[in-house]
Motif scaffolding. Sequence first.
Motif, short mmCIF file in Angstrom:
data_model
loop_
_atom_site.label_atom_id
_atom_site.label_comp_id
_atom_site.label_asym_id
_atom_site.label_seq_id
_atom_site.Cartn_x
_atom_site.Cartn_y
_atom_site.Cartn_z
N MET A 1 -8.16 8.14 19.24
CA MET A 1 -7.55 7.60 18.05
C MET A 1 -6.75 6.58 18.61
SD MET A 1 -5.35 8.50 14.77
CE MET A 1 -4.52 10.19 15.53
N SER A 2 -6.56 5.27 17.90
CA SER A 2 -5.65 4.16 18.41
C SER A 2 -4.32 4.54 17.93
CB SER A 2 -5.99 2.79 17.91
OG SER A 2 -5.00 1.95 18.05
N LEU A 3 -3.18 4.68 18.51
CA LEU A 3 -2.10 4.80 18.29
C LEU A 3 -1.26 3.48 17.98
CD1 LEU A 3 -0.76 7.51 20.92
CD2 LEU A 3 -1.47 7.76 18.41
N ALA A 4 -1.83 2.36 17.69
CA ALA A 4 -1.14 1.35 17.05
C ALA A 4 -0.67 1.34 15.76
CB ALA A 4 -2.31 0.11 16.86
N LYS A 5 -0.78 2.29 15.02
CA LYS A 5 -0.17 2.70 13.83
C LYS A 5 0.20 4.09 13.56
CE LYS A 5 -2.58 -0.88 10.98
NZ LYS A 5 -3.43 -1.06 10.18
N ARG A 6 1.03 4.50 14.73
CA ARG A 6 1.21 6.11 14.92
C ARG A 6 1.80 6.45 13.79
NH1 ARG A 6 4.27 9.22 19.65
NH2 ARG A 6 4.30 11.19 18.69
N TYR A 7 2.86 5.77 13.19
CA TYR A 7 3.86 6.38 12.04
C TYR A 7 3.60 5.46 10.93
CZ TYR A 7 6.69 8.47 15.87
OH TYR A 7 7.08 9.16 16.71
N VAL A 8 3.07 6.35 9.71
CA VAL A 8 2.69 5.68 8.47
C VAL A 8 3.65 6.35 7.49
CG1 VAL A 8 0.51 5.24 9.16
CG2 VAL A 8 0.91 7.19 8.26
N LEU A 9 3.87 5.49 6.30
CA LEU A 9 4.62 6.15 5.30
C LEU A 9 3.66 6.33 4.23
CD1 LEU A 9 7.28 5.98 4.07
CD2 LEU A 9 6.96 3.71 2.84
N ARG A 10 3.75 7.55 3.82
CA ARG A 10 3.07 8.09 2.48
C ARG A 10 3.94 8.56 1.26
NH1 ARG A 10 -0.75 6.24 4.76
NH2 ARG A 10 -2.21 7.07 6.00
N LEU A 11 3.83 7.90 0.14
CA LEU A 11 4.62 8.05 -1.03
C LEU A 11 3.93 8.88 -2.15
CD1 LEU A 11 5.78 4.39 -1.58
CD2 LEU A 11 6.78 6.09 -0.18
N PHE A 12 4.70 9.81 -2.70
CA PHE A 12 4.06 10.48 -3.70
C PHE A 12 5.09 10.41 -4.91
CE2 PHE A 12 2.98 12.45 0.22
CZ PHE A 12 1.98 12.84 0.17
N ILE A 13 4.41 9.95 -6.11
CA ILE A 13 5.33 9.58 -7.24
C ILE A 13 4.68 10.12 -8.42
CG2 ILE A 13 6.30 7.76 -8.68
CD1 ILE A 13 5.92 5.84 -6.41
N SER A 14 5.55 11.21 -9.06
CA SER A 14 5.03 11.93 -10.10
C SER A 14 6.19 11.34 -11.20
CB SER A 14 4.82 13.29 -10.15
OG SER A 14 6.39 13.87 -10.06
N LEU A 15 5.89 11.90 -12.82
CA LEU A 15 6.86 11.44 -13.56
C LEU A 15 8.26 12.06 -13.31
CD1 LEU A 15 6.65 10.25 -16.12
CD2 LEU A 15 6.55 12.44 -17.55
N LYS A 16 8.39 13.16 -12.68
CA LYS A 16 9.55 13.86 -12.42
C LYS A 16 10.12 13.74 -11.02
CE LYS A 16 10.84 17.73 -14.04
NZ LYS A 16 11.02 19.41 -14.45
N TYR A 17 9.49 13.26 -9.99
CA TYR A 17 9.93 13.31 -8.46
C TYR A 17 9.22 12.11 -7.93
CZ TYR A 17 11.10 18.18 -9.59
OH TYR A 17 11.42 19.28 -10.00
N VAL A 18 10.19 11.69 -6.94
CA VAL A 18 9.58 10.63 -5.76
C VAL A 18 9.70 11.15 -4.69
CG1 VAL A 18 9.98 8.41 -5.14
CG2 VAL A 18 10.16 8.66 -7.49
N THR A 19 8.83 11.18 -3.63
CA THR A 19 8.96 11.77 -2.39
C THR A 19 8.36 10.67 -1.43
OG1 THR A 19 8.72 14.02 -3.16
CG2 THR A 19 8.13 13.70 -0.80
N ALA A 20 9.00 10.34 -0.36
CA ALA A 20 8.61 9.57 0.74
C ALA A 20 8.25 10.37 2.12
CB ALA A 20 9.54 8.46 0.94
#
Length: 122
Positions: A1-20
Amino acid sequence: MSLAKRYVLRLFISLKYVTANVVDRQSGRVVTTASTAERPLRDGLECGRACNAKAAAAVGEVLAMRLKVDGLAREPIHADAAKEVAKKGFKNQTKVWAILNALRNHGVNLRIEDDGDHRPHV
């Protein structure tokens, strides 16, 4: 696997919560996270029934601070803004951009993959 994009941001948005989360694609593990579900953030924001863009921006700020503490703020963190907005729904685009902008404004080396047409005109 290429590590060109090793770190990625993932967002989780529900009605009550926001998580990154920042995920290390090399190990498949979450290396840093911030969420309105955490008591200090939740208590400070008074989200009530729904979290808004202000709460999302606070999540971005806390995540940025944690990345700095972990020594990851200078590492390229990749985010696909268009994909995140598409997955979370158009109504959540201001929350997505609030997180991205907060990360950027607090010194995180954020690499946004987007053609620029999805940024809300605020």
